[in-house]
Scaffold this active site. Structure first.
Site, PDB file in Angstrom:
ATOM      1  N   PHE A  50      11.920   8.491  -2.044  1.00  0.00           N
ATOM      2  CA  PHE A  50      11.512   8.156  -0.683  1.00  0.00           C
ATOM      3  C   PHE A  50      12.596   7.311  -0.038  1.00  0.00           C
ATOM      4  O   PHE A  50      13.577   6.944  -0.675  1.00  0.00           O
ATOM      5  CB  PHE A  50      10.155   7.438  -0.683  1.00  0.00           C
ATOM      6  CG  PHE A  50      10.119   6.174  -1.496  1.00  0.00           C
ATOM      7  CD1 PHE A  50      10.270   4.940  -0.891  1.00  0.00           C
ATOM      8  CD2 PHE A  50       9.929   6.216  -2.865  1.00  0.00           C
ATOM      9  CE1 PHE A  50      10.241   3.769  -1.634  1.00  0.00           C
ATOM     10  CE2 PHE A  50       9.887   5.050  -3.622  1.00  0.00           C
ATOM     11  CZ  PHE A  50      10.049   3.829  -3.002  1.00  0.00           C
ATOM     12  N   ASP A  94      10.802  -7.074  -1.686  1.00  0.00           N
ATOM     13  CA  ASP A  94      11.491  -6.641  -0.474  1.00  0.00           C
ATOM     14  C   ASP A  94      12.815  -6.073  -0.938  1.00  0.00           C
ATOM     15  O   ASP A  94      13.451  -6.612  -1.848  1.00  0.00           O
ATOM     16  CB  ASP A  94      11.687  -7.776   0.527  1.00  0.00           C
ATOM     17  CG  ASP A  94      11.962  -7.230   1.942  1.00  0.00           C
ATOM     18  OD1 ASP A  94      11.518  -6.099   2.251  1.00  0.00           O
ATOM     19  OD2 ASP A  94      12.611  -7.930   2.736  1.00  0.00           O
ATOM     20  N   THR A  95      13.178  -4.964  -0.344  1.00  0.00           N
ATOM     21  CA  THR A  95      14.373  -4.245  -0.758  1.00  0.00           C
ATOM     22  C   THR A  95      15.271  -4.010   0.442  1.00  0.00           C
ATOM     23  O   THR A  95      14.789  -3.709   1.533  1.00  0.00           O
ATOM     24  CB  THR A  95      13.990  -2.887  -1.388  1.00  0.00           C
ATOM     25  OG1 THR A  95      13.259  -3.135  -2.579  1.00  0.00           O
ATOM     26  CG2 THR A  95      15.222  -2.059  -1.717  1.00  0.00           C
ATOM     27  N   TYR A 135      15.755   6.010   1.473  1.00  0.00           N
ATOM     28  CA  TYR A 135      17.161   6.415   1.471  1.00  0.00           C
ATOM     29  C   TYR A 135      17.564   7.190   0.219  1.00  0.00           C
ATOM     30  O   TYR A 135      18.739   7.499   0.031  1.00  0.00           O
ATOM     31  CB  TYR A 135      18.069   5.184   1.609  1.00  0.00           C
ATOM     32  CG  TYR A 135      17.965   4.468   2.935  1.00  0.00           C
ATOM     33  CD1 TYR A 135      18.867   4.732   3.959  1.00  0.00           C
ATOM     34  CD2 TYR A 135      16.974   3.533   3.162  1.00  0.00           C
ATOM     35  CE1 TYR A 135      18.787   4.072   5.182  1.00  0.00           C
ATOM     36  CE2 TYR A 135      16.873   2.862   4.377  1.00  0.00           C
ATOM     37  CZ  TYR A 135      17.787   3.129   5.376  1.00  0.00           C
ATOM     38  OH  TYR A 135      17.701   2.479   6.586  1.00  0.00           O
ATOM     39  N   ASP A 136      16.600   7.499  -0.648  1.00  0.00           N
ATOM     40  CA  ASP A 136      16.909   8.162  -1.921  1.00  0.00           C
ATOM     41  C   ASP A 136      17.753   9.427  -1.779  1.00  0.00           C
ATOM     42  O   ASP A 136      18.634   9.668  -2.603  1.00  0.00           O
ATOM     43  CB  ASP A 136      15.637   8.465  -2.708  1.00  0.00           C
ATOM     44  CG  ASP A 136      15.020   7.220  -3.330  1.00  0.00           C
ATOM     45  OD1 ASP A 136      15.609   6.117  -3.207  1.00  0.00           O
ATOM     46  OD2 ASP A 136      13.938   7.349  -3.940  1.00  0.00           O
ATOM     47  N   ASN A 193       0.839  -1.200   0.000  1.00  0.00           N
ATOM     48  CA  ASN A 193       0.000   0.000   0.000  1.00  0.00           C
ATOM     49  C   ASN A 193       0.871   1.245   0.000  1.00  0.00           C
ATOM     50  O   ASN A 193       0.369   2.355   0.174  1.00  0.00           O
ATOM     51  CB  ASN A 193      -0.951   0.014   1.204  1.00  0.00           C
ATOM     52  CG  ASN A 193      -2.195  -0.802   0.953  1.00  0.00           C
ATOM     53  OD1 ASN A 193      -2.720  -0.833  -0.161  1.00  0.00           O
ATOM     54  ND2 ASN A 193      -2.656  -1.498   1.977  1.00  0.00           N
ATOM     55  N   ASN A 194       2.175   1.061  -0.177  1.00  0.00           N
ATOM     56  CA  ASN A 194       3.101   2.190  -0.204  1.00  0.00           C
ATOM     57  C   ASN A 194       2.858   2.978  -1.494  1.00  0.00           C
ATOM     58  O   ASN A 194       3.118   2.482  -2.597  1.00  0.00           O
ATOM     59  CB  ASN A 194       4.539   1.666  -0.136  1.00  0.00           C
ATOM     60  CG  ASN A 194       5.574   2.758  -0.149  1.00  0.00           C
ATOM     61  OD1 ASN A 194       5.555   3.647  -1.007  1.00  0.00           O
ATOM     62  ND2 ASN A 194       6.493   2.692   0.792  1.00  0.00           N
TER      63      ASN A 194
END
Length: 187
Positions: A147, A67-68, A149-150, A8-9
């Site tokens: 968004f 997942d990142t 750590y960008d 839902n991000n």
């Protein structure tokens, strides 16, 4: 093709929809899933699978999840699987960035990479793909885009952070973009 993206991000959904415009991408909210899907695995692969499997098991819809992790070489590849909650609960991107800068204070080796694992489940069968982008961590935050750590991550071959690059460019070179390009190949 209609696919549920187990998220839902809003930022991720926007990025995914831009990269996969030929598919109708539904969010968890779109399918009335309001569960806080547990991410209890110790690997990106495991968490990606947990999220996709949850959607398949409860809704029987073709879906994918990601997942990142940000892996910083000088910190033994931390935060890794704990990237989103590295600075503690509740998850706060600003606190995570502050922790990264604090941990790297005085370090000359600022090499890092973002790694995204995507799990696709179609007809109950799971497949995984990966996307990696190498780069470095800036000494301060730069830029207002993106968004997470960008504002800290400078991709290899560029002199600006992900937060300074236009979204259209980021969506062609990012870890998620690379994983989604690999996903396109198996779709």
């Amino acid at each position: 093709m209609q696919l549920v993206f187990a998220s839902n991000n809003a930022h991720k959904l926007q990025e995914v929809r831009a990269i996969l415009p030929e598919h109708e991408i539904l969010s968890l909210e779109d399918i009335n899933c309001h569960a806080d899907i547990p991410e209890t695995a110790e690997t990106l692969e495991g968490n990606s699978l947990l999220k996709a499997q949850y959607v398949w098991d409860h809704y029987h819809l073709d879906c994918f999840a990601d997942d990142t992790g940000l892996e910083i070489a000088a910190l033994g590849n931390l935060p890794g699987v704990r990237t989103a909650r590295w600075a503690g609960e509740p998850a706060n991107p600003a606190n995570n960035r502050k922790k990264a800068l604090t941990e790297l204070n005085g370090q000359t080796n600022r090499a890092a990479r973002f790694r995204t694992v995507v799990t696709l489940i179609r007809d109950g069968k799971a497949e995984q793909v990966e996307g990696i982008v190498r780069g470095s961590i800036a000494t301060a935050e730069y830029g207002n885009g993106g968004f997470g750590y960008d504002p800290l991550f400078i991709p290899e071959g560029y002199d600006k952070t992900f937060a300074e690059l236009p979204a259209e460019l980021k969506n062609t070179i990012s870890h998620r973009a690379r994983a989604l390009q690999a996903l396109k190949q198996i779709l």
